[in-house]
Motif scaffolding. Structure first.
Motif, PDB file in Angstrom:
ATOM      1  N   ARG A 196       0.833  -1.207   0.000  1.00 45.63           N
ATOM      2  CA  ARG A 196       0.000   0.000   0.000  1.00 45.63           C
ATOM      3  C   ARG A 196       0.865   1.254   0.000  1.00 45.63           C
ATOM      4  NH1 ARG A 196      -4.443  -0.789   4.661  1.00 45.63           N
ATOM      5  NH2 ARG A 196      -4.884   1.394   4.111  1.00 45.63           N
ATOM      6  N   VAL A 197       1.918   1.270   0.793  1.00 44.52           N
ATOM      7  CA  VAL A 197       2.808   2.422   0.810  1.00 44.52           C
ATOM      8  C   VAL A 197       3.537   2.543  -0.524  1.00 44.52           C
ATOM      9  CG1 VAL A 197       4.820   3.462   1.924  1.00 44.52           C
ATOM     10  CG2 VAL A 197       3.082   2.328   3.319  1.00 44.52           C
ATOM     11  N   GLU A 198       4.002   1.417  -1.060  1.00 45.32           N
ATOM     12  CA  GLU A 198       4.683   1.436  -2.359  1.00 45.32           C
ATOM     13  C   GLU A 198       3.782   1.988  -3.455  1.00 45.32           C
ATOM     14  OE1 GLU A 198       6.410  -1.630  -5.727  1.00 45.32           O
ATOM     15  OE2 GLU A 198       5.956  -2.407  -3.719  1.00 45.32           O
ATOM     16  N   ALA A 199       2.494   1.643  -3.422  1.00 46.38           N
ATOM     17  CA  ALA A 199       1.562   2.145  -4.436  1.00 46.38           C
ATOM     18  C   ALA A 199       1.442   3.659  -4.373  1.00 46.38           C
ATOM     19  CB  ALA A 199       0.198   1.491  -4.255  1.00 46.38           C
ATOM     20  N   HIS A 200       1.586   4.214  -3.184  1.00 52.34           N
ATOM     21  CA  HIS A 200       1.548   5.669  -3.039  1.00 52.34           C
ATOM     22  C   HIS A 200       2.860   6.286  -3.496  1.00 52.34           C
ATOM     23  CE1 HIS A 200       0.480   9.567  -1.213  1.00 52.34           C
ATOM     24  NE2 HIS A 200       1.753   9.626  -0.867  1.00 52.34           N
ATOM     25  N   ASP A 201       3.975   5.676  -3.078  1.00 47.64           N
ATOM     26  CA  ASP A 201       5.292   6.170  -3.469  1.00 47.64           C
ATOM     27  C   ASP A 201       6.317   5.043  -3.345  1.00 47.64           C
ATOM     28  OD1 ASP A 201       7.118   8.690  -3.959  1.00 47.64           O
ATOM     29  OD2 ASP A 201       8.102   7.451  -2.442  1.00 47.64           O
ATOM     30  N   PRO A 202       6.999   4.663  -4.422  1.00 47.55           N
ATOM     31  CA  PRO A 202       7.944   3.549  -4.383  1.00 47.55           C
ATOM     32  C   PRO A 202       9.088   3.743  -3.383  1.00 47.55           C
ATOM     33  CG  PRO A 202       7.350   4.044  -6.651  1.00 47.55           C
ATOM     34  CD  PRO A 202       6.775   5.139  -5.804  1.00 47.55           C
ATOM     35  N   TYR A 203       9.597   4.968  -3.249  1.00 43.04           N
ATOM     36  CA  TYR A 203      10.690   5.186  -2.303  1.00 43.04           C
ATOM     37  C   TYR A 203      10.214   4.967  -0.868  1.00 43.04           C
ATOM     38  CZ  TYR A 203      14.640   7.457   0.036  1.00 43.04           C
ATOM     39  OH  TYR A 203      15.735   7.720   0.830  1.00 43.04           O
ATOM     40  N   ALA A 204       9.031   5.461  -0.544  1.00 38.25           N
ATOM     41  CA  ALA A 204       8.469   5.215   0.787  1.00 38.25           C
ATOM     42  C   ALA A 204       8.263   3.720   1.001  1.00 38.25           C
ATOM     43  CB  ALA A 204       7.150   5.967   0.946  1.00 38.25           C
ATOM     44  N   GLY A 205       7.793   3.022  -0.030  1.00 42.56           N
ATOM     45  CA  GLY A 205       7.632   1.575   0.073  1.00 42.56           C
ATOM     46  C   GLY A 205       8.946   0.874   0.337  1.00 42.56           C
ATOM     47  N   PHE A 206      10.004   1.338  -0.304  1.00 41.05           N
ATOM     48  CA  PHE A 206      11.337   0.768  -0.070  1.00 41.05           C
ATOM     49  C   PHE A 206      11.742   0.901   1.393  1.00 41.05           C
ATOM     50  CE2 PHE A 206      15.870   1.604   0.473  1.00 41.05           C
ATOM     51  CZ  PHE A 206      16.453   0.465  -0.066  1.00 41.05           C
ATOM     52  N   LEU A 207      11.558   2.094   1.969  1.00 43.14           N
ATOM     53  CA  LEU A 207      11.946   2.301   3.365  1.00 43.14           C
ATOM     54  C   LEU A 207      11.151   1.389   4.293  1.00 43.14           C
ATOM     55  CD1 LEU A 207      12.268   6.202   3.490  1.00 43.14           C
ATOM     56  CD2 LEU A 207      14.115   4.514   3.322  1.00 43.14           C
ATOM     57  N   CYS A 208       9.855   1.236   4.028  1.00 43.71           N
ATOM     58  CA  CYS A 208       9.034   0.358   4.861  1.00 43.71           C
ATOM     59  C   CYS A 208       9.444  -1.097   4.698  1.00 43.71           C
ATOM     60  CB  CYS A 208       7.557   0.545   4.536  1.00 43.71           C
ATOM     61  SG  CYS A 208       6.904   2.148   5.044  1.00 43.71           S
ATOM     62  N   SER A 209       9.772  -1.490   3.477  1.00 40.84           N
ATOM     63  CA  SER A 209      10.235  -2.853   3.242  1.00 40.84           C
ATOM     64  C   SER A 209      11.522  -3.120   4.020  1.00 40.84           C
ATOM     65  CB  SER A 209      10.454  -3.078   1.747  1.00 40.84           C
ATOM     66  OG  SER A 209      10.970  -4.368   1.495  1.00 40.84           O
ATOM     67  N   LYS A 210      12.455  -2.176   3.975  1.00 38.28           N
ATOM     68  CA  LYS A 210      13.698  -2.321   4.747  1.00 38.28           C
ATOM     69  C   LYS A 210      13.403  -2.476   6.232  1.00 38.28           C
ATOM     70  CE  LYS A 210      17.619  -0.977   4.003  1.00 38.28           C
ATOM     71  NZ  LYS A 210      18.954  -1.630   3.923  1.00 38.28           N
ATOM     72  N   HIS A 211      12.461  -1.684   6.716  1.00 39.57           N
ATOM     73  CA  HIS A 211      12.116  -1.704   8.134  1.00 39.57           C
ATOM     74  C   HIS A 211      11.613  -3.079   8.561  1.00 39.57           C
ATOM     75  CE1 HIS A 211      10.718  -0.243  11.992  1.00 39.57           C
ATOM     76  NE2 HIS A 211       9.456  -0.540  11.700  1.00 39.57           N
ATOM     77  N   PHE A 212      10.646  -3.609   7.852  1.00 36.95           N
ATOM     78  CA  PHE A 212      10.055  -4.886   8.262  1.00 36.95           C
ATOM     79  C   PHE A 212      10.962  -6.073   7.952  1.00 36.95           C
ATOM     80  CE2 PHE A 212       6.222  -2.202   8.072  1.00 36.95           C
ATOM     81  CZ  PHE A 212       5.789  -2.403   9.378  1.00 36.95           C
ATOM     82  N   ALA A 213      11.711  -6.003   6.873  1.00 38.42           N
ATOM     83  CA  ALA A 213      12.645  -7.087   6.581  1.00 38.42           C
ATOM     84  C   ALA A 213      13.711  -7.205   7.671  1.00 38.42           C
ATOM     85  CB  ALA A 213      13.304  -6.861   5.223  1.00 38.42           C
TER      86      ALA A 213
END
Length: 230
Positions: A87-104
């Motif tokens: 959902r965050v990536e759909a809004h903005d890919p860079y924001a999605g990247f940061l969230c992915s890093k966080h949870f991974a």
């Protein structure tokens, strides 16, 4: 939910409400953030995957306590993480990247097959998203990831502790940020400051919460207001 016990009752804070507070902290830090809007969006929305799960209180039948984000059953939690990142990536890919890093980062050394698959899936997602980074996004991604983690910890440290206390073992010794320990110091029941101070101005934030009892009844809803002193 973020859960803390108060006598025979439980204070419940929704994950997305906590994330919004972490975004408020990030926006008010006395430091340059680039790209600012994308990074702040990631910090404020990193827990959107919990919105649906937190609509109901899931009780642990063995302990008769609400499940917290920490001990919530793994499979629905991983699914929520995946959907939230998307959902965050759909809004903005860079924001999605940061969230992915966080949870991974939660699953770097795990034996559970589902957790390993999640970790591998998110590393693959990150590799794809990095291909489209601007120069500024590439240069600042590591710092912005650390900023997300720091502001997440700042908010969690308040949500996991009672007002005027700092006893939760995760944060009792402070939070590491750029090689130094940062601590909350309470001035009174509704005002506190960071030591060392990282904010340019004072501000007020609010934490919505619910109260449930051991009979699984929702007793009340309220808002805790607190002033951060610069």
């Amino acid at each position: 939910m973020i859960v803390r016990r108060r006598g025979n009752r439980f204070i419940l804070i929704k994950q997305h409400d906590h994330a919004l507070i972490s975004g408020e902290f990030a926006a008010r830090l006395n430091q340059k953030i680039e790209p600012r809007a994308k990074t702040l969006y990631a910090i404020s929305h990193h827990d959107v995957g919990w919105i649906e799960l937190d609509q109901t209180i899931l009780w642990n039948e063995q302990t008769n306590e609400p499940y917290s984000f920490n001990d919530y059953p793994l499979l629905p939690k991983l699914e929520a993480y995946t959907q939230g990142i998307s959902r965050v990536e759909a809004h903005d890919p860079y924001a999605g990247f940061l969230c992915s890093k966080h949870f991974a980062s939660f699953f770097t050394n795990v034996s559970d097959p589902a957790a390993r698959r999640f970790h591998e899936q998110e590393l693959a997602r990150q590799d794809q998203l990095k291909k489209h980074f601007s120069e500024a996004e590439e240069q600042n991604s590591a710092d912005n990831f650390r900023l997300l983690q720091f502001c997440d910890d700042l908010s969690l440290s308040l949500c996991l502790n009672e007002p005027q206390q700092n006893t939760h073992p995760w944060y009792a010794d402070g939070i590491d940020y750029h090689g130094r320990k940062v601590k909350w110091v309470w001035e009174d029941e509704q005002s506190l400051r960071l030591v060392p101070n990282l904010f340019s101005t004072s501000f007020t934030f609010e934490i919505p919460y619910q109260v449930a009892d051991s009979s699984r009844r929702l007793v009340s809803r309220n808002v805790f207001r607190c002033r951060v002193l610069a």
